[in-house]
Design a protein around this motif. Structure first.
Motif: not given
Length: 743
Positions: A542-543, A560-564, A582-587, A625-627
């Protein structure tokens, strides 16, 4: 065990014929099962043009021997289209002409390709016969030595790979060996017939490849080394010089005695101009995991080390011992050693890092030298067993790779050869037919298309592969492909594109387009050169967090790089701070260096790098980098939890210390517009406190549920940290003070 001379000769002939037939069968089988490779349309076009016009009409940095031989065989087939009548002929560009000529409906492409490969395979057989003959003589008819040489030759993956394709490499290798062999035979028993044969062989070598010119100084040096036997050095020089007109006449004859005014062989001079330009320009190449615009002198040694069978390498290593054991025959062995060393040194110095095939002319000399160690080894039972076992393992390995000899790597790297070498060492477009068959089968079984990348010159529709490749879509700006977060689906990527060089220079414009896949394990490979990946789902988030103050990508580029799309974007100073919005996944979008400190704190729970981009026309150096997890998981064993309440818009949740470096871990409770900073005063005994205040995640970006780590680096270690939030304009405390003691 004693064996009569005639019996040994009969056994030698039987072994030679068997090995030559095995080599020929393997080469032809490979030739019939591999797709047209990158350079073959060019060579076939030259062969057809020379057959029809009688000249090297199209400028090229190659010489005519292979084209003459293939053209003679193609002349037995139904007439081919007139190349001079093609729309592309006025361009005299071999790549453009070949695209129009080779893939026409009225051209039996597969047939003419196979015929061309048949000619090259035949030259490979002649090479083996010469190697066997010289080994028989030098080993004084020692059958195990000849058998060892023939076994290694018949199953040599690099010789088989080149002998199954329409290139000039086998012709160069054959004629180099023939030239030196006939020159050696002349000096063993001088005579006009042998001298003439050596001159003809030199001419053939000059006509096989431009590098044949290296034989001029080599044959001169070898001639001068025989001055003790013949007499005065100038006599040997005269014998060598007298051979040059013969060689020149053979070379000119293979150019069909072409003249331009008073200038003979103008195409030969043009070829040299093109070659020197090619060497001067240099091209991108893949070596040891990196794409480099210039070659490395280490490339050739590494290629020989990784792409030769282990037994062959062991025999190469014994060459110094062979030279010592046979030092009384040094004038003979120098005929094997000098050409190999000279050619390898020139190849390494040129830094033309295109593949093992550019070292191929040196290999037969080294193979013959290496097996001359066998007579000394054979008398020792342990060595004899080791040799037989080594030959058995070599045979099993070679047959296991068949027909994928081009992709061969020895057991030193196993199936990871693509991490070290590329180009014609691995991927020359030879498995396009397998890719087309796989794509058709996948669509039939699933109803979904295969996403593929293939940047070769071959007409994909010839093999039934329709649609645009991922690379073509990217180049046209028509792609929904997200390089750092590919959509779910099945992907097929050829090794050249995966490594970043592509099969055609300039076709793969974004060298890191497939970096995400470099970090994945392929589910299977096609022919060893095309990797198949299954992406079960596209990662969610989400971020995006950008390292500041110098952002590397704008919001649109990053999404564009992550398709979101419609993501939340925040900025932070990644050298002193880390955020979990936000505590959730993101890049994260980060510079390649400067964030190593986080790994020391989070260990295995650190955010995972999924994509790395090297600076080019499409952007600067950066990493994505992805979390995927929750911030609480980041505490782990490297940070101490903190359960106290400090008040304010953010609450301290943990901390850690390592020497003079401390970190504090915070959870945002409420949004704020205050200009905040994190207090960090380090106490050590009675010394004045050390100050390292700072906040790398501006408070005006905070939202409830955000987490962040703030890094504090002090001049010296301490025992107690006093921290909290404060307004850096008014200097009034907003939370705290909190005292933390290092555990």
């Amino acid at each position: 065990m004693f064996m009569p001379q005639e019996t040994r000769r009969l056994a030698y002939r039987f072994l030679a014929v068997a090995a030559l037939l095995i080599f020929f069968a393997l080469a032809l089988d490979t030739a019939g099962r591999k797709a047209v490779t990158t350079d073959e349309p060019l060579h076939l076009t030259h062969s057809i043009a020379m057959l029809q016009t009688g000249l090297m009409s199209i400028p090229e940095m190659h010489t005519p021997l292979t084209y003459q031989l293939i053209g003679r065989l193609l002349a037995t087939e139904p007439p081919l289209p007139d190349v001079t009548a093609l729309d592309s002929w006025p361009t005299l560009n071999p790549f453009v002409i070949s695209r129009e000529l080779i893939w026409r409906d009225d051209v039996a492409t597969d047939r003419i390709v196979w015929l061309g490969r048949f000619v090259v395979a035949g030259m490979g057989v002649l090479l083996g016969a010469l190697m066997a003959a010289w080994t028989w003589t030098l080993s004084r008819g020692h059958l195990p030595t000849v058998a060892g040489l023939l076994s290694l030759y018949a199953l040599a993956p690099n010789l088989l790979a080149s002998a199954a394709l329409v290139t000039t490499d086998i012709a160069a290798t054959l004629t180099w060996f023939l030239c030196i062999y006939t020159w050696w035979r002349y000096w063993q028993r001088p005579g006009w017939g042998r001298w003439l044969m050596a001159g003809v062989a030199l001419g053939l070598a000059l006509a096989a490849k431009l590098t044949g010119v290296l034989l001029l100084p080599i044959t001169l040096i070898l001639a001068l080394l025989y001055q003790v036997r013949v007499g005065r050095w100038w006599h040997n020089l005269g014998i060598w010089a007298g051979m040059l007109p013969v060689a020149a006449l053979i070379l000119w004859a293979l150019y069909n005695f072409d003249m331009r005014g008073v200038l003979p062989m103008p195409a030969y001079l043009e070829a040299w101009q093109l070659l020197l330009l090619e060497v001067d320009v240099s091209h991108a190449n893949f070596f040891m995991g990196r794409v480099s615009p210039v070659g490395s002198w280490l490339y050739l040694p590494a290629t020989l080390l990784l792409k030769n069978p282990l037994l062959q390498l062991a025999l190469f290593l014994l060459i110094p011992l062979v030279l010592w054991w046979e030092r009384r025959r040094w004038r003979t062995l120098i005929f094997l050693l000098l050409p190999a060393v000279f050619f390898l040194l020139v190849s390494a110095a040129s830094r033309v890092n295109y593949g093992y095939r550019h070292a191929l002319p040196a290999v037969p000399f080294l193979m013959v030298l290496g097996v001359l160690a066998i007579p000394r080894l054979w008398i020792r039972p342990i060595a004899r067993v080791a040799l037989v076992a080594g030959l058995g393992l070599t045979a099993l390995s070679a047959l296991a790779y068949h027909p994928d000899h081009l992709t061969y790597f020895n057991e030193l790297v196993g199936g990871r050869g693509y991490h070290y070498l590329g180009d014609s060492n691995l991927d020359w477009g030879q498995d396009l037919n397998q890719l087309a068959a796989y794509a058709a089968r996948y669509r039939s079984e699933t109803g979904r298309p295969l996403h593929f990348s293939y940047t070769g010159v071959v007409d994909r529709e010839h093999y039934g592969l329709a649609g645009l490749s991922l690379t073509e879509q990217f180049n046209r700006n028509e792609s929904a492909f997200a390089p750092a977060n590919p959509p779910a689906g099945r992907y097929a990527i050829n090794t050249g594109d995966l490594q970043g060089t592509g099969l055609i220079l300039g076709e793969l414009r974004e060298s890191d387009l497939f970096d995400w896949f470099r970090r994945q394990q392929p589910m299977e490979t096609l022919g060893g050169s095309i990797f198949i990946y299954d992406v079960p789902r596209q990662a969610d988030g989400t971020w995006m967090a950008h390292c500041a103050p110098d952002r590397l990508l704008n919001n649109e580029q990053a999404e564009r790089l992550i398709g979101r799309g419609t993501l939340r974007h925040v900025e932070f100073d990644c050298r002193t701070n880390w955020v979990f919005p936000g505590g959730g996944p993101g890049w994260y979008v980060l510079p390649p260096e400067g964030t190593e400190w986080l790994g020391r704190r989070l260990g295995p729970d650190s955010p995972r790098e999924v994509y790395r981009h090297r600076a080019n026309a499409y952007g600067p150096d950066y990493v994505i980098v992805y979390w995927p997890g929750t911030p609480e998981a980041a505490l782990g064993d490297n940070l101490q939890p903190f359960a106290g309440e400090g008040g304010g818009p953010a609450t301290l949740r943990g901390f850690g210390a390592a020497g003079a470096e401390w970190v504090t871990f915070w959870e945002v409770i409420a949004a704020t517009t205050e200009p905040l900073s994190v207090k960090a005063h380090l106490l050590a005994g009675d010394s004045p406190p050390q100050v390292a205040d700072g906040l790398g995640f501006a408070a005006n970006q905070w939202q409830p549920g955000d987490w962040f780590i703030q890094r504090h680096v002090f001049p010296a270690p301490g025992t107690t940290l006093e921290t909290g939030l404060y307004n850096y304009v008014t200097l009034q405390a907003v939370s705290g003070p909190i005292r933390l003691v290092e555990d």
